[in-house]
Scaffold this motif. Structure first.
Motif, PDB file in Angstrom:
ATOM      1  N   ASP A   1       0.808  -1.223   0.000  1.00  0.00           N
ATOM      2  CA  ASP A   1       0.000   0.000   0.000  1.00  0.00           C
ATOM      3  C   ASP A   1       0.844   1.277   0.000  1.00  0.00           C
ATOM      4  O   ASP A   1       0.300   2.374   0.131  1.00  0.00           O
ATOM      5  CB  ASP A   1      -0.917   0.003   1.221  1.00  0.00           C
ATOM      6  CG  ASP A   1      -0.126  -0.085   2.531  1.00  0.00           C
ATOM      7  OD1 ASP A   1       1.059  -0.473   2.485  1.00  0.00           O
ATOM      8  OD2 ASP A   1      -0.692   0.232   3.584  1.00  0.00           O
ATOM      9  N   LEU A   2       2.151   1.163  -0.148  1.00  0.00           N
ATOM     10  CA  LEU A   2       3.021   2.336  -0.059  1.00  0.00           C
ATOM     11  C   LEU A   2       2.710   3.365  -1.130  1.00  0.00           C
ATOM     12  O   LEU A   2       2.533   4.557  -0.837  1.00  0.00           O
ATOM     13  CB  LEU A   2       4.489   1.900  -0.136  1.00  0.00           C
ATOM     14  CG  LEU A   2       5.553   3.008  -0.149  1.00  0.00           C
ATOM     15  CD1 LEU A   2       5.388   3.961   1.012  1.00  0.00           C
ATOM     16  CD2 LEU A   2       6.956   2.385  -0.138  1.00  0.00           C
ATOM     17  N   LYS A   3       2.622   2.927  -2.367  1.00  0.00           N
ATOM     18  CA  LYS A   3       2.321   3.865  -3.450  1.00  0.00           C
ATOM     19  C   LYS A   3       0.978   4.554  -3.223  1.00  0.00           C
ATOM     20  O   LYS A   3       0.827   5.761  -3.466  1.00  0.00           O
ATOM     21  CB  LYS A   3       2.319   3.140  -4.800  1.00  0.00           C
ATOM     22  CG  LYS A   3       3.705   2.798  -5.348  1.00  0.00           C
ATOM     23  CD  LYS A   3       3.585   2.128  -6.705  1.00  0.00           C
ATOM     24  CE  LYS A   3       4.938   1.797  -7.301  1.00  0.00           C
ATOM     25  NZ  LYS A   3       5.662   3.026  -7.719  1.00  0.00           N
TER      26      LYS A   3
ATOM     27  N   GLU B   1       0.055   8.497  -2.784  1.00  0.00           N
ATOM     28  CA  GLU B   1      -0.933   9.120  -3.667  1.00  0.00           C
ATOM     29  C   GLU B   1      -2.029   9.809  -2.868  1.00  0.00           C
ATOM     30  O   GLU B   1      -2.440  10.939  -3.181  1.00  0.00           O
ATOM     31  CB  GLU B   1      -1.540   8.057  -4.592  1.00  0.00           C
ATOM     32  CG  GLU B   1      -2.482   8.616  -5.655  1.00  0.00           C
ATOM     33  CD  GLU B   1      -1.791   9.546  -6.639  1.00  0.00           C
ATOM     34  OE1 GLU B   1      -2.436  10.532  -7.068  1.00  0.00           O
ATOM     35  OE2 GLU B   1      -0.605   9.298  -6.970  1.00  0.00           O
ATOM     36  N   ASP B   2      -2.495   9.159  -1.820  1.00  0.00           N
ATOM     37  CA  ASP B   2      -3.595   9.703  -1.014  1.00  0.00           C
ATOM     38  C   ASP B   2      -3.181  10.935  -0.213  1.00  0.00           C
ATOM     39  O   ASP B   2      -4.043  11.720   0.198  1.00  0.00           O
ATOM     40  CB  ASP B   2      -4.124   8.640  -0.048  1.00  0.00           C
ATOM     41  CG  ASP B   2      -4.826   7.493  -0.762  1.00  0.00           C
ATOM     42  OD1 ASP B   2      -5.173   7.654  -1.954  1.00  0.00           O
ATOM     43  OD2 ASP B   2      -5.015   6.432  -0.134  1.00  0.00           O
ATOM     44  N   ASN B   3      -1.888  11.091   0.031  1.00  0.00           N
ATOM     45  CA  ASN B   3      -1.428  12.163   0.922  1.00  0.00           C
ATOM     46  C   ASN B   3      -0.537  13.197   0.235  1.00  0.00           C
ATOM     47  O   ASN B   3       0.082  14.020   0.912  1.00  0.00           O
ATOM     48  CB  ASN B   3      -0.674  11.543   2.098  1.00  0.00           C
ATOM     49  CG  ASN B   3      -1.593  10.784   3.039  1.00  0.00           C
ATOM     50  OD1 ASN B   3      -2.267  11.380   3.876  1.00  0.00           O
ATOM     51  ND2 ASN B   3      -1.628   9.462   2.911  1.00  0.00           N
ATOM     52  N   LYS B   4      -0.493  13.170  -1.086  1.00  0.00           N
ATOM     53  CA  LYS B   4       0.421  14.063  -1.804  1.00  0.00           C
ATOM     54  C   LYS B   4       0.227  15.529  -1.437  1.00  0.00           C
ATOM     55  O   LYS B   4       1.189  16.241  -1.144  1.00  0.00           O
ATOM     56  CB  LYS B   4       0.249  13.884  -3.316  1.00  0.00           C
ATOM     57  CG  LYS B   4       0.999  12.692  -3.885  1.00  0.00           C
ATOM     58  CD  LYS B   4       0.869  12.642  -5.405  1.00  0.00           C
ATOM     59  CE  LYS B   4       1.775  11.554  -5.980  1.00  0.00           C
ATOM     60  NZ  LYS B   4       1.676  11.480  -7.457  1.00  0.00           N
ATOM     61  N   GLN B   5      -1.004  15.988  -1.451  1.00  0.00           N
ATOM     62  CA  GLN B   5      -1.240  17.402  -1.182  1.00  0.00           C
ATOM     63  C   GLN B   5      -0.919  17.759   0.261  1.00  0.00           C
ATOM     64  O   GLN B   5      -0.354  18.825   0.546  1.00  0.00           O
ATOM     65  CB  GLN B   5      -2.687  17.768  -1.506  1.00  0.00           C
ATOM     66  CG  GLN B   5      -2.952  19.274  -1.469  1.00  0.00           C
ATOM     67  CD  GLN B   5      -2.046  20.054  -2.416  1.00  0.00           C
ATOM     68  OE1 GLN B   5      -1.930  19.733  -3.587  1.00  0.00           O
ATOM     69  NE2 GLN B   5      -1.355  21.073  -1.887  1.00  0.00           N
TER      70      GLN B   5
ATOM     71  N   LYS C   1       2.454   4.318  10.899  1.00  0.00           N
ATOM     72  CA  LYS C   1       0.995   4.208  10.798  1.00  0.00           C
ATOM     73  C   LYS C   1       0.543   2.856  10.267  1.00  0.00           C
ATOM     74  O   LYS C   1      -0.577   2.411  10.555  1.00  0.00           O
ATOM     75  CB  LYS C   1       0.442   5.341   9.926  1.00  0.00           C
ATOM     76  CG  LYS C   1       0.523   6.694  10.605  1.00  0.00           C
ATOM     77  CD  LYS C   1      -0.302   7.748   9.895  1.00  0.00           C
ATOM     78  CE  LYS C   1      -0.320   9.059  10.685  1.00  0.00           C
ATOM     79  NZ  LYS C   1      -1.168  10.089  10.054  1.00  0.00           N
ATOM     80  N   THR C   2       1.402   2.198   9.503  1.00  0.00           N
ATOM     81  CA  THR C   2       1.031   0.882   8.968  1.00  0.00           C
ATOM     82  C   THR C   2       1.674  -0.260   9.762  1.00  0.00           C
ATOM     83  O   THR C   2       1.600  -1.419   9.355  1.00  0.00           O
ATOM     84  CB  THR C   2       1.453   0.777   7.478  1.00  0.00           C
ATOM     85  OG1 THR C   2       2.873   0.975   7.369  1.00  0.00           O
ATOM     86  CG2 THR C   2       0.701   1.802   6.633  1.00  0.00           C
ATOM     87  N   ASN C   3       2.320   0.105  10.876  1.00  0.00           N
ATOM     88  CA  ASN C   3       2.914  -0.887  11.780  1.00  0.00           C
ATOM     89  C   ASN C   3       3.937  -1.780  11.063  1.00  0.00           C
ATOM     90  O   ASN C   3       3.995  -2.985  11.282  1.00  0.00           O
ATOM     91  CB  ASN C   3       1.827  -1.750  12.432  1.00  0.00           C
ATOM     92  CG  ASN C   3       2.337  -2.493  13.663  1.00  0.00           C
ATOM     93  OD1 ASN C   3       3.220  -2.001  14.363  1.00  0.00           O
ATOM     94  ND2 ASN C   3       1.809  -3.673  13.899  1.00  0.00           N
ATOM     95  N   GLN C   4       4.759  -1.164  10.198  1.00  0.00           N
ATOM     96  CA  GLN C   4       5.763  -1.924   9.455  1.00  0.00           C
ATOM     97  C   GLN C   4       7.190  -1.522   9.809  1.00  0.00           C
ATOM     98  O   GLN C   4       8.132  -1.981   9.163  1.00  0.00           O
ATOM     99  CB  GLN C   4       5.552  -1.747   7.947  1.00  0.00           C
ATOM    100  CG  GLN C   4       4.218  -2.295   7.441  1.00  0.00           C
ATOM    101  CD  GLN C   4       4.104  -2.154   5.936  1.00  0.00           C
ATOM    102  OE1 GLN C   4       4.708  -2.898   5.169  1.00  0.00           O
ATOM    103  NE2 GLN C   4       3.323  -1.184   5.491  1.00  0.00           N
TER     104      GLN C   4
END
Length: 456
Positions: free
Chosen positions: A3-5, A9-13, A136-139
């Motif tokens: 889900d990295l990409k 993408e979701d947080n670019k702005q 946030k993704t616990n990785q």
């Protein structure tokens, strides 16, 4: 990291909005009037790190500008990565050459234009966002420490003492830095060497006051003329620096390593075209990449004196000044080189002027081996994102604190930068490609993944 990409993408702005808040702070470390801005930048970095998921972040005083330190310790048995970056930026002069105000970031043609867009606010900020994703993704499988300083652009004069005082706090297995660049957008690059630096300010004094150039010209030495002649004596027609003893400790790079360096992509005609120069100049017997990577250099960074305002003023000035730097290579000691220059420059001064030279700052050269786990992790991370192995290069630039980290903390640094030559760092219209910015945020999490795996 499937889900990295999508996360990027979701947080670019949001990423840009947060970066722009940081860029708008005119944190120029070399100008005393901006001292309050250095504290504002430190406070902003504290907020950035806490928002990204650091367990703690604090502003720590030095004898100069503050340091922002943050950390997240997951498990003492896990490897620890310390991220180094700097919050200070270069002055913006000449302001008239900027197309837009330097501290009002703007996106044009796929690039962020602003002072600090690349060096180093944009590149350091990539690490905060990569860290945020992993938390946030616990990785996140490494302990992470952040050291963001406020004096890199003036030689990090107070950071060595800070490191000595806080050795235990700064313990890590590797220091990860993005304050370097790539050869091209499609050629990932890891910097394996940095040149050292010695930097001086020179003052040449002639008569005890400014004189009328008609009444005194030809009878009294002009300090500007004298300074110019003295400077021209520093480098001969073959590009060889003439200071006695200057090359005594220079390590000659092997034929084998020079052959490896030659494999790096390079187009001389494009290089000249990008700089709008007809021909290149440098030390005879070396290629352009060798001249900037494995050979020392000598440059006048600024020169002034007399009347420089609008119109004419016929004056023979009392004083002339220059700021001079020399890039150094392993094993040149910057303090030894500083003394050699001072002694030589003062010795060639004619009797009709007085010369003062003072050292401003300096640092040692640095080399990172390409067979250590941290380098291998960076190599694999770049290959994952860019689809090809990165090219190891030795940079012509200097980050004096990197060699100091090794001396004081006993830790190697990996220089995984994403800037480009066209970013115009230290110049008007500094910029940073959005593509490189987002590629950096995507690459850094893979470094942590592979570094953790290699250290199990």
């Amino acid at each position: 990291m499937q889900d990295l990409k999508q996360y990027i993408e979701d947080n670019k702005q949001r990423f840009l909005d947060e970066l722009f808040e940081l860029i708008r702070i005119p944190s120029i470390s070399s100008i005393a009037d901006h001292k309050p801005d250095m504290m504002k930048a430190a406070e902003q970095w504290k907020k950035i790190l806490l928002d990204a998921g650091a367990d703690k972040a604090e502003i720590m005083e030095t004898e100069g500008n503050p340091v922002t330190y943050g950390e997240k310790i997951i498990d003492p048995s896990f490897p620890t990565v310390m991220v180094y970056g700097h919050m200070d930026v270069m002055p913006v002069d000449p302001i008239s050459l900027w197309d837009t105000p330097p501290f009002e970031p703007e996106v044009r043609n796929g690039k962020i234009y602003a002072r600090g867009a690349d060096d180093d606010k944009g590149q350091a900020f990539m690490h905060a966002k990569a860290f945020e994703y992993l938390v946030k993704t616990n990785q996140l499988k490494c302990n992470v420490k952040f050291l963001i300083e406020g004096e890199e652009e003036v030689g990090s004069p107070n950071l060595p003492k800070f490191c000595e005082t806080n050795k235990d706090m700064l313990k890590s297995d590797v220091i990860l830095v993005s304050d370097t660049g790539m050869i091209a957008p499609d050629v990932p690059t890891i910097t394996t060497g940095l040149r050292g630096l010695a930097y001086w300010e020179v003052e040449v004094t002639g008569p005890n006051r400014d004189l009328h150039s008609g009444l005194f010209g030809g009878a009294v030495a002009n300090p500007i003329n004298v300074l110019a002649r003295m400077i021209t004596q520093m480098v001969d027609k073959n590009g060889h620096i003439t200071i006695p003893g200057f090359y005594d400790d220079v390590i000659e790079v092997s034929t084998e390593e020079r052959a490896l360096m030659a494999k790096a992509p390079y187009n001389q005609e494009e290089y000249k075209k990008a700089l709008d120069v007809k021909e290149l100049y440098g030390e005879n017997g070396y290629t352009t990449n060798e001249r900037t990577g494995i050979r020392p250099s000598f440059d006048v960074c600024g020169i002034w004196g007399g009347y420089t305002g609008e119109g004419a003023k016929t004056v023979l000035p009392s004083k002339a000044y220059a700021k001079i730097s020399s890039r150094l290579v392993p094993d040149q000691d910057h303090e030894k080189i500083a003394d050699l220059f001072i002694n030589h420059f003062e010795s060639i001064a004619p009797d009709y002027v007085k010369v003062k030279v003072k050292s401003l700052h300096g640092g040692q050269a640095y080399v990172c081996p390409i067979d250590v786990p941290a380098y291998k992790a960076a190599e694999k991370a770049c290959e994952t994102v860019f689809g090809k192995k990165p090219v190891p290069v030795r940079s012509g630039g200097s980050i004096p604190i990197i060699s100091t980290f090794e001396q004081i903390l006993g830790v190697k640094s990996v220089l995984m930068g994403f800037g480009l030559e066209s970013d115009a760092i230290h110049s008007p219209n500094e910029n940073f490609s959005l593509e490189q910015f987002y590629n950096g945020i995507e690459t850094i999490p893979y470094f942590y993944k592979y570094f953790a795996e290699m250290n199990k």
